[in-house]
Design an enzyme around this catalytic site. Structure first.
Site, PDB file in Angstrom:
ATOM      1  N   ARG A  82       0.837  -1.199   0.000  1.00 57.38           N
ATOM      2  CA  ARG A  82       0.000   0.000   0.000  1.00 57.38           C
ATOM      3  C   ARG A  82       0.875   1.254   0.000  1.00 57.38           C
ATOM      4  O   ARG A  82       2.018   1.236   0.451  1.00 57.38           O
ATOM      5  CB  ARG A  82      -0.898   0.016   1.240  1.00 57.38           C
ATOM      6  CG  ARG A  82      -1.814  -1.192   1.366  1.00 57.38           C
ATOM      7  CD  ARG A  82      -2.586  -1.142   2.670  1.00 57.38           C
ATOM      8  NE  ARG A  82      -3.496  -2.271   2.817  1.00 57.38           N
ATOM      9  CZ  ARG A  82      -3.204  -3.421   3.416  1.00 57.38           C
ATOM     10  NH1 ARG A  82      -1.983  -3.590   3.940  1.00 57.38           N
ATOM     11  NH2 ARG A  82      -4.090  -4.394   3.504  1.00 57.38           N
ATOM     12  N   LYS A 120      -1.714  -2.529   7.524  1.00 56.90           N
ATOM     13  CA  LYS A 120      -3.079  -2.217   7.932  1.00 56.90           C
ATOM     14  C   LYS A 120      -3.478  -3.103   9.107  1.00 56.90           C
ATOM     15  O   LYS A 120      -3.246  -4.304   9.099  1.00 56.90           O
ATOM     16  CB  LYS A 120      -4.028  -2.441   6.752  1.00 56.90           C
ATOM     17  CG  LYS A 120      -5.414  -1.857   6.969  1.00 56.90           C
ATOM     18  CD  LYS A 120      -6.226  -1.938   5.691  1.00 56.90           C
ATOM     19  CE  LYS A 120      -7.598  -1.302   5.865  1.00 56.90           C
ATOM     20  NZ  LYS A 120      -8.383  -1.354   4.616  1.00 56.90           N
ATOM     21  N   HIS A 171      -3.255   3.363  -5.846  1.00 56.11           N
ATOM     22  CA  HIS A 171      -3.723   2.042  -5.411  1.00 56.11           C
ATOM     23  C   HIS A 171      -3.958   1.109  -6.599  1.00 56.11           C
ATOM     24  O   HIS A 171      -3.977  -0.117  -6.438  1.00 56.11           O
ATOM     25  CB  HIS A 171      -5.020   2.200  -4.609  1.00 56.11           C
ATOM     26  CG  HIS A 171      -5.220   1.129  -3.581  1.00 56.11           C
ATOM     27  ND1 HIS A 171      -4.390   0.972  -2.483  1.00 56.11           N
ATOM     28  CD2 HIS A 171      -6.158   0.137  -3.481  1.00 56.11           C
ATOM     29  CE1 HIS A 171      -4.812  -0.047  -1.753  1.00 56.11           C
ATOM     30  NE2 HIS A 171      -5.875  -0.583  -2.345  1.00 56.11           N
ATOM     31  N   ARG A 212      -1.377  -1.549  -6.963  1.00 56.22           N
ATOM     32  CA  ARG A 212      -1.581  -2.698  -6.067  1.00 56.22           C
ATOM     33  C   ARG A 212      -2.607  -3.658  -6.677  1.00 56.22           C
ATOM     34  O   ARG A 212      -2.412  -4.874  -6.679  1.00 56.22           O
ATOM     35  CB  ARG A 212      -2.034  -2.186  -4.702  1.00 56.22           C
ATOM     36  CG  ARG A 212      -2.397  -3.271  -3.686  1.00 56.22           C
ATOM     37  CD  ARG A 212      -2.652  -2.582  -2.333  1.00 56.22           C
ATOM     38  NE  ARG A 212      -3.371  -3.404  -1.388  1.00 56.22           N
ATOM     39  CZ  ARG A 212      -2.801  -4.263  -0.528  1.00 56.22           C
ATOM     40  NH1 ARG A 212      -1.490  -4.428  -0.571  1.00 56.22           N
ATOM     41  NH2 ARG A 212      -3.519  -4.949   0.330  1.00 56.22           N
ATOM     42  N   HIS A 241      -3.942  -9.101   3.472  1.00 54.67           N
ATOM     43  CA  HIS A 241      -5.366  -9.140   3.788  1.00 54.67           C
ATOM     44  C   HIS A 241      -5.613 -10.079   4.956  1.00 54.67           C
ATOM     45  O   HIS A 241      -5.207 -11.242   4.921  1.00 54.67           O
ATOM     46  CB  HIS A 241      -6.181  -9.630   2.584  1.00 54.67           C
ATOM     47  CG  HIS A 241      -6.297  -8.633   1.482  1.00 54.67           C
ATOM     48  ND1 HIS A 241      -6.618  -8.964   0.184  1.00 54.67           N
ATOM     49  CD2 HIS A 241      -6.151  -7.278   1.485  1.00 54.67           C
ATOM     50  CE1 HIS A 241      -6.653  -7.888  -0.562  1.00 54.67           C
ATOM     51  NE2 HIS A 241      -6.372  -6.849   0.200  1.00 54.67           N
ATOM     52  N   TYR A 273     -10.518  -9.844  -6.761  1.00 57.29           N
ATOM     53  CA  TYR A 273      -9.717  -9.995  -7.970  1.00 57.29           C
ATOM     54  C   TYR A 273     -10.244 -11.080  -8.896  1.00 57.29           C
ATOM     55  O   TYR A 273      -9.853 -11.150 -10.060  1.00 57.29           O
ATOM     56  CB  TYR A 273      -8.247 -10.235  -7.596  1.00 57.29           C
ATOM     57  CG  TYR A 273      -7.703  -9.048  -6.855  1.00 57.29           C
ATOM     58  CD1 TYR A 273      -7.536  -7.823  -7.506  1.00 57.29           C
ATOM     59  CD2 TYR A 273      -7.441  -9.106  -5.500  1.00 57.29           C
ATOM     60  CE1 TYR A 273      -7.099  -6.705  -6.824  1.00 57.29           C
ATOM     61  CE2 TYR A 273      -7.004  -7.995  -4.806  1.00 57.29           C
ATOM     62  CZ  TYR A 273      -6.834  -6.792  -5.475  1.00 57.29           C
ATOM     63  OH  TYR A 273      -6.412  -5.688  -4.794  1.00 57.29           O
TER      64      TYR A 273
END
Length: 292
Positions: free
Chosen positions: A129, A154, A220, A223, A246, A255
């Site tokens: 990120r 994150k 982004h 990514r 994630h 995706y």
């Protein structure tokens, strides 16, 4: 003080600093909207607030943040009933923008400095990120193991990301020229201050325009492109999930929607069955049943 109590509780629960800022800002906006303490509000007031946001065409993502902030705050007070009139806002499934590999090549070719090329090559080649790139320090780059240590991902989770050979070569060139001390990518104000996200976003849009890429995109997008291209190359969603950081694989499943080509490459089980004679039937009765 209510604000301090909320911040302390979010800190104890392990909320990220960005989330804490977002939630406290949501409460500030609520107080400003009604011009009174949130303790003096009723469920219908919260209903009215969300109705106003819907009428103002606020995005589902924005509504989710406000809902989550209010829910956390009123749960602290034992007032779960405050949101009983408001259904949880559901995010609409959206298809994210993705660069083709040709567009990635064009984009990186149009970078006007070693700094720009290094930042955007790193973003695409590792899938990390923008916030993680800005927080990277020199010590986080492991050239020997070909890895990038993400110490503050994150949700406060740490992990390792890929350091591609081409990216490593660029990084070495960049470090020779710019000689970073603490932060890998630093501000013009000093080497102990990270480069700002606004500076990186502005550079991205400048390069996108120079590259003639018409589709809407942000930093982004690199990514998203990293994850989509890995999926198209046949890599497992589980591996992609770990590389992206994630916590829930549901976040990675998006995706599948942006990469329909990967689904079309799947071989039908029929192809694995041998010795089937497929021919044209000349006599309708050979089918064993008739269409009327």
């Amino acid at each position: 003080m209510l604000k301090d109590k909320m911040i302390l509780d979010m800190t104890v629960h392990g909320y990220a600093k960005k989330t804490i800022r977002s939630y406290t800002m949501c409460m500030y906006i609520l107080v400003r909207y009604f011009q009174k303490s949130p303790l003096d509000l009723e469920p219908f007031d919260i209903y009215t607030f969300f109705l106003n946001m819907r009428q103002a065409n606020k995005s589902d993502s924005t509504l989710v943040i406000f809902y989550s902030a209010f829910l956390f705050f009123y749960n602290l007070l034992g007032r779960k009933d405050m949101l009983e009139l408001v259904p949880f806002p559901k995010r609409k499934r959206t298809v994210v923008a993705v660069f083709s590999q040709t567009e990635v090549t064009a984009f990186l070719t149009n970078c006007s400095s070693v700094c720009e090329k290094t930042i955007f090559t790193l973003l695409y080649s590792s899938g990390i990120r923008i916030g993680e790139v800005l927080n990277l320090q020199v010590k986080d780059i492991d050239f020997e193991r070909k890895a990038i240590f993400i110490s503050s991902g994150k949700g406060g989770h740490s992990r390792y990301a890929i350091l591609a050979d081409k990216t490593a070569s660029l990084l070495k060139q960049y470090m020779e020229i710019y000689n970073p001390k603490t932060y890998l990518f630093f501000s013009q104000k000093g080497k102990n201050i990270p480069i700002s996200p606004r500076t990186v976003q502005a550079a991205f849009q400048k390069i996108r325009n120079l590259s003639g890429i018409q589709k809407y995109a942000t930093v982004h997008t690199l990514r998203h492109s990293f994850a989509t291209h890995l999926l198209e190359d046949g890599y497992s969603l589980v591996y992609i999930q770990k590389l992206l950081g994630h916590a829930d694989i549901k976040s990675t499943l998006i995706y599948l929607h942006v990469s329909p080509n990967s689904l079309l490459k799947i071989t039908s089980p029929l192809e694995k069955i041998g010795n089937i004679r497929l021919g044209i039937f000349e006599n309708q009765n050979q089918y064993g049943f008739q269409f009327r």
